[in-house]
Enzyme design. Sequence first.
Site, PDB file in Angstrom:
ATOM      1  N   ALA A  83       0.839  -1.198   0.000  1.00 64.72           N
ATOM      2  CA  ALA A  83       0.000   0.000   0.000  1.00 64.72           C
ATOM      3  C   ALA A  83       0.877   1.253   0.000  1.00 64.72           C
ATOM      4  CB  ALA A  83      -0.916   0.004   1.207  1.00 64.72           C
ATOM      5  N   THR A  84       2.027   1.157   0.624  1.00 64.60           N
ATOM      6  CA  THR A  84       2.949   2.302   0.612  1.00 64.60           C
ATOM      7  C   THR A  84       3.279   2.685  -0.829  1.00 64.60           C
ATOM      8  OG1 THR A  84       3.887   1.628   2.729  1.00 64.60           O
ATOM      9  CG2 THR A  84       5.253   3.065   1.355  1.00 64.60           C
TER      10      THR A  84
ATOM     11  N   ASN B 154      -5.044   3.560  11.670  1.00 67.81           N
ATOM     12  CA  ASN B 154      -4.377   2.330  12.093  1.00 67.81           C
ATOM     13  C   ASN B 154      -4.021   2.306  13.574  1.00 67.81           C
ATOM     14  OD1 ASN B 154      -2.630   4.376  10.773  1.00 67.81           O
ATOM     15  ND2 ASN B 154      -0.978   3.168  11.653  1.00 67.81           N
TER      16      ASN B 154
ATOM     17  N   GLN C 237      -6.809  -0.010   6.349  1.00 72.31           N
ATOM     18  CA  GLN C 237      -7.410  -0.624   7.542  1.00 72.31           C
ATOM     19  C   GLN C 237      -8.919  -0.800   7.402  1.00 72.31           C
ATOM     20  OE1 GLN C 237      -5.724  -1.817  10.141  1.00 72.31           O
ATOM     21  NE2 GLN C 237      -3.694  -0.973   9.745  1.00 72.31           N
TER      22      GLN C 237
ATOM     23  N   SER D  47      -3.971  -2.955   1.008  1.00 69.41           N
ATOM     24  CA  SER D  47      -2.831  -3.846   1.247  1.00 69.41           C
ATOM     25  C   SER D  47      -3.358  -5.231   1.582  1.00 69.41           C
ATOM     26  CB  SER D  47      -2.026  -3.288   2.429  1.00 69.41           C
ATOM     27  OG  SER D  47      -0.876  -4.056   2.645  1.00 69.41           O
TER      28      SER D  47
ATOM     29  N   HIS E  50      -2.003  -7.721   3.193  1.00 67.61           N
ATOM     30  CA  HIS E  50      -1.698  -8.340   4.503  1.00 67.61           C
ATOM     31  C   HIS E  50      -2.511  -7.774   5.664  1.00 67.61           C
ATOM     32  CE1 HIS E  50       1.189  -5.448   6.581  1.00 67.61           C
ATOM     33  NE2 HIS E  50       1.214  -4.940   5.375  1.00 67.61           N
TER      34      HIS E  50
ATOM     35  N   THR F 160       7.669  -7.509 -12.914  1.00 73.22           N
ATOM     36  CA  THR F 160       6.915  -8.758 -13.075  1.00 73.22           C
ATOM     37  C   THR F 160       6.026  -9.000 -11.863  1.00 73.22           C
ATOM     38  OG1 THR F 160       8.735  -9.661 -14.362  1.00 73.22           O
ATOM     39  CG2 THR F 160       7.185 -11.259 -13.434  1.00 73.22           C
TER      40      THR F 160
ATOM     41  N   CYS G 242       4.332   1.341  14.224  1.00 67.99           N
ATOM     42  CA  CYS G 242       5.338   2.164  13.547  1.00 67.99           C
ATOM     43  C   CYS G 242       6.049   3.053  14.564  1.00 67.99           C
ATOM     44  CB  CYS G 242       4.683   3.026  12.483  1.00 67.99           C
ATOM     45  SG  CYS G 242       3.743   2.032  11.334  1.00 67.99           S
TER      46      CYS G 242
HETATM   47  N1  PLP Z   1      -1.672   2.859   5.614  1.00 65.15           N
HETATM   48  C1  PLP Z   1      -2.103   2.359   6.785  1.00 65.15           C
HETATM   49  C2  PLP Z   1      -3.295   2.956   7.450  1.00 65.15           C
HETATM   50  C3  PLP Z   1      -1.446   1.264   7.356  1.00 65.15           C
HETATM   51  O1  PLP Z   1      -1.883   0.764   8.518  1.00 65.15           O
HETATM   52  C4  PLP Z   1      -0.318   0.721   6.693  1.00 65.15           C
HETATM   53  C5  PLP Z   1       0.453  -0.379   7.315  1.00 65.15           C
HETATM   54  O2  PLP Z   1       0.726  -0.358   8.503  1.00 65.15           O
HETATM   55  C6  PLP Z   1       0.073   1.270   5.470  1.00 65.15           C
HETATM   56  C7  PLP Z   1      -0.623   2.339   4.955  1.00 65.15           C
HETATM   57  C8  PLP Z   1       1.218   0.702   4.687  1.00 65.15           C
HETATM   58  O3  PLP Z   1       0.840  -0.541   4.151  1.00 65.15           O
HETATM   59  P1  PLP Z   1       1.920  -1.546   3.524  1.00 65.15           P
HETATM   60  O4  PLP Z   1       2.446  -2.345   4.665  1.00 65.15           O
HETATM   61  O5  PLP Z   1       1.178  -2.403   2.558  1.00 65.15           O
HETATM   62  O6  PLP Z   1       2.942  -0.708   2.853  1.00 65.15           O
END
Ligand code: PLP
Length: 358
Positions: free
Chosen positions: A72-73, A139, A167, A184, A186, A222, A304
């Site tokens: 997601a980042t 989050n 989230q 994301s 995961h 890929t 984090c």
């Molecule tokens: N945005 C939020 C609200 C998140 O909780 C997270 C992950 O902790 C991210 C973005 C980043 O996601 P990813 O781990 O897929 O880069």
Amino acid sequence: MIYLDYQATTPLAPEAREAMLPWLGGPETIGFANPHSPHRPGRAAAAAVELAREQVAALMPPGGRVIFTGSATEALNLAILGSGARRLAVSAIEHAAVLDTARAAAGELRVLPVDADGLVNPATRFDDVDLVSVMQVNNEIGTIQPVEQLAQAAHAAGALFVCDAVQGAGKLAPPANADMIAVSAHKLYGPKGIGALWVRDGVELSPQMHGGGQEAALRSGTLSPMLCAGFGAAARLAGERREEDAAHVGRLWQAARAILSRWTLNGSPTERWHGNINLRLEGLDVARLMSEVRDVAFSAGSACASGSGRTSHVLTAIGLDARQAKGSIRLGFGRYTGSRECEDACARLETAAAAQGV
Ligand code: PLP
């Protein structure tokens, strides 16, 4: 070990794991094929990728396309940097993936405050802004933002609206009027190492990754059919189980609140995802609590922020002082958390905190 850190990551759903296995094949299979190759094994892998794309798209509003990314980042970087916007507005409690990207992109950055409940004012107006980015569910404190109203206000000012739905995806309906949505795998019981950006039809982006031109030339590299298949299966399951999953975490929340009743809740009691509970006790030594209750996996404030020694920017934004923020813990539960283990973990946390004399 009792795992109560579902905002950091979720367990892999057995159904997602099952969907991934054929694409982990060795030389005696075709499961290792490159989905961008035109031969038969390649086309089979591409079909698995496209099925996964449809499954992820089913969690999104109609009228857009899903671009797979590595996280997601990466999706948020593609949305914010790829839009070319220079005048940005983001909430004060965004994840670093938005805040730091906005800082890197912005000519001008407006940081939208939140109230003591952790909510952005839905009546916020945007002038001279090109792009607004506000998350769906926070989050750290689990608050649900009024993203559809904010998207409307962004559009009234001619700005794009990006939503970090990491989230919220698979748990809540998607923000129907967003222009871009980042997710994301995961965080919704899929594998790590894959995310996606949903982009509304007509929104133009420039690639941030150059190379082979995959993903409609927006994200070269890929794709992994294995990760896509796991993401797709997890998305399908999340859609099917949305109400059941929400009811389950609602029951866990009630039980946790009852056991930890003297703790103060951080964030709105009503506008929230119930799989998150961020609580504080004045004077609590969280590092000591973690070492004393070491067979419960939970987080200090945010995964984090914890470990960095920095006070959480989210807890600061809702008005907590450093001492209150440092006395806060985050518990996260979800689909695979049992009621008994949740109650047991909360009781152990309460006993250990009481033994600290707080
Ligand atoms: N945005 C939020 C609200 C998140 O909780 C997270 C992950 O902790 C991210 C973005 C980043 O996601 P990813 O781990 O897929 O880069």
